[in-house]
Write a protein that holds these residues in place. Structure first.
Motif, PDB file in Angstrom:
ATOM      1  N   LEU A   1       0.833  -1.201   0.000  1.00 41.25           N
ATOM      2  CA  LEU A   1       0.000   0.000   0.000  1.00 41.25           C
ATOM      3  C   LEU A   1       0.868   1.251   0.000  1.00 41.25           C
ATOM      4  O   LEU A   1       1.974   1.260   0.548  1.00 41.25           O
ATOM      5  CB  LEU A   1      -0.905   0.031   1.236  1.00 41.25           C
ATOM      6  N   ALA A   2       0.346   2.308  -0.609  1.00 44.75           N
ATOM      7  CA  ALA A   2       0.995   3.609  -0.512  1.00 44.75           C
ATOM      8  C   ALA A   2       0.792   4.145   0.900  1.00 44.75           C
ATOM      9  O   ALA A   2      -0.254   3.924   1.522  1.00 44.75           O
ATOM     10  CB  ALA A   2       0.406   4.575  -1.532  1.00 44.75           C
ATOM     11  N   GLU A   3       1.800   4.853   1.416  1.00 49.82           N
ATOM     12  CA  GLU A   3       1.689   5.411   2.758  1.00 49.82           C
ATOM     13  C   GLU A   3       0.571   6.437   2.849  1.00 49.82           C
ATOM     14  O   GLU A   3      -0.093   6.565   3.875  1.00 49.82           O
ATOM     15  CB  GLU A   3       3.009   6.076   3.164  1.00 49.82           C
ATOM     16  N   GLN A   4       0.373   7.204   1.781  1.00 45.42           N
ATOM     17  CA  GLN A   4      -0.596   8.283   1.783  1.00 45.42           C
ATOM     18  C   GLN A   4      -1.034   8.551   0.351  1.00 45.42           C
ATOM     19  O   GLN A   4      -0.548   7.934  -0.585  1.00 45.42           O
ATOM     20  CB  GLN A   4       0.028   9.552   2.379  1.00 45.42           C
TER      21      GLN A   4
ATOM     22  N   ARG B   1      -4.311   5.508  -1.878  1.00 53.50           N
ATOM     23  CA  ARG B   1      -4.464   4.875  -0.559  1.00 53.50           C
ATOM     24  C   ARG B   1      -5.867   5.112  -0.022  1.00 53.50           C
ATOM     25  O   ARG B   1      -6.508   4.200   0.532  1.00 53.50           O
ATOM     26  CB  ARG B   1      -3.413   5.418   0.407  1.00 53.50           C
TER      27      ARG B   1
ATOM     28  N   ASP C   1      -8.333   1.899   0.525  1.00 50.92           N
ATOM     29  CA  ASP C   1      -8.813   1.696   1.898  1.00 50.92           C
ATOM     30  C   ASP C   1     -10.335   1.690   1.944  1.00 50.92           C
ATOM     31  O   ASP C   1     -10.943   0.866   2.646  1.00 50.92           O
ATOM     32  CB  ASP C   1      -8.275   2.805   2.813  1.00 50.92           C
TER      33      ASP C   1
ATOM     34  N   GLU D   1       4.138  -0.611   3.480  1.00 51.24           N
ATOM     35  CA  GLU D   1       3.596   0.678   3.065  1.00 51.24           C
ATOM     36  C   GLU D   1       4.757   1.509   2.528  1.00 51.24           C
ATOM     37  O   GLU D   1       5.759   1.681   3.225  1.00 51.24           O
ATOM     38  CB  GLU D   1       2.904   1.377   4.227  1.00 51.24           C
TER      39      GLU D   1
END
Length: 317
Positions: free
Chosen positions: A212-215, A219, A223, A238
């Protein structure tokens, strides 16, 4: 004229007579927006001590503290808030003055741009080609990084224009020109047996590692999709940015979601495959962003005109 306004003009006149340093104004303006000495120090290519001395010199000339500093935060004092309005105007007027004093047939100055590596190789080249052709006297300062940081870069004055995905809620202070749309794709390693499937052909999310991308927007959307499906993902890692996510998937570490535009331009595209079992996620709308108040700057205005011209040309094609 009331006393407060008269006092403010006195500060400005004193500052203008004794310093006449637009560099100091630019540094103050950056710090007034970032409220972070380290970030402003890096952005303005100053040592922390040089930045502190610059701010102290302005404060000494005005006779008022402009920033309240402690170990945790930086904030503008009441005097700093007042001075910020005039400093913004002075910086903008300086740019206009340079234009009036310069060659009227050529635009001069500089523009700071921020975008992802993908945008720099796929969207920006045509825009910069047209802009440089018409305005060779403008210096272009380009920074690349995580697209999720684009709006923060604008607000912190680290960049005047960004190329990024449109957030779900765009602040009213930001102007945006759509340049492209790209779907979000569910990708898996070409080799490695991922994703793990159940007997009915559905993904076993407990056994399938997910990158997953951190932000950022991707994301937020993945989510939301996982939550709607009541899926508890097996998060392997992440990472910062779509390019890093694609690299991790290409190395066989897990599955993930990236914009199609990133996949098309990536040297790792042959190491991943697009999964037929793809979450239905809204596509990215990618375009140029700038703060509306920047459009009063002749250089930014010229760049914005170029963006519109390129967009119109691509629509015709």
């Amino acid at each position: 004229m009331d006393y407060r306004r008269q006092t403010t003009f006195s500060w400005i006149n004193t500052f203008s007579r004794s310093i006449m340093d637009i560099r100091a104004i630019t540094i103050f303006n950056h710090l007034a927006h970032s409220l972070h000495f380290g970030r402003t120090s890096r952005a303005c290519n100053l040592s922390p001590s040089a930045l502190t001395r610059t701010i102290q010199r302005i404060e000494e000339e005005l006779g008022k503290p402009l920033f309240q500093r402690d170990n945790r935060r930086v904030s503008l004092t009441p005097a700093g808030i007042i001075f910020k309005r005039y400093a913004d105007e002075m910086e903008q007027r300086w740019q206009l003055l340079l234009q009036e004093l310069g060659d009227n047939t050529r635009l001069h100055g500089e523009i700071s741009l921020y975008c992802s590596v993908t945008a720099a190789t796929s969207i920006l080249p045509r825009i910069l080609g047209v802009f440089r052709h018409h305005h060779p006297g403008v210096q272009i300062k380009l920074q690349t990084g995580d697209a999720a940081e684009a709006l923060d870069r604008l607000n912190n004055r680290d960049a005047q224009v960004t190329i990024a995905a449109l957030p779900e809620q765009l602040p009213e202070s930001v102007s945006f020109v759509e340049l492209a749309r790209t779907p979000l794709l569910f990708i898996a390693p070409r080799e490695g047996g991922l994703p793990v499937l159940d007997e009915d052909g559905s993904i076993n999310w407990t056994l399938t590692p997910v990158i997953l991308a951190e932000q950022g927007l991707s994301r937020i959307r993945i989510d939301r999709w996982l939550s709607d499906k009541q899926i508890q993902p097996n998060i392997y890692a992440e990472v910062a940015g779509n390019e890093a996510l694609l690299a991790m998937v290409g190395l066989g570490c897990g599955v993930g979601v990236v914009p199609e535009l990133v996949l098309e331009k990536s040297p790792l595209r042959d190491r991943v495959t697009i999964s037929p079992i793809t979450p239905e996620l809204a596509p990215f709308i990618i375009g140029a962003c700038t703060l509306q108040r920047h459009l009063g700057n002749p250089v930014i205005q010229a760049f914005w005109t170029t963006v519109h011209q390129v967009k119109a040309s691509e629509d015709r094609d």
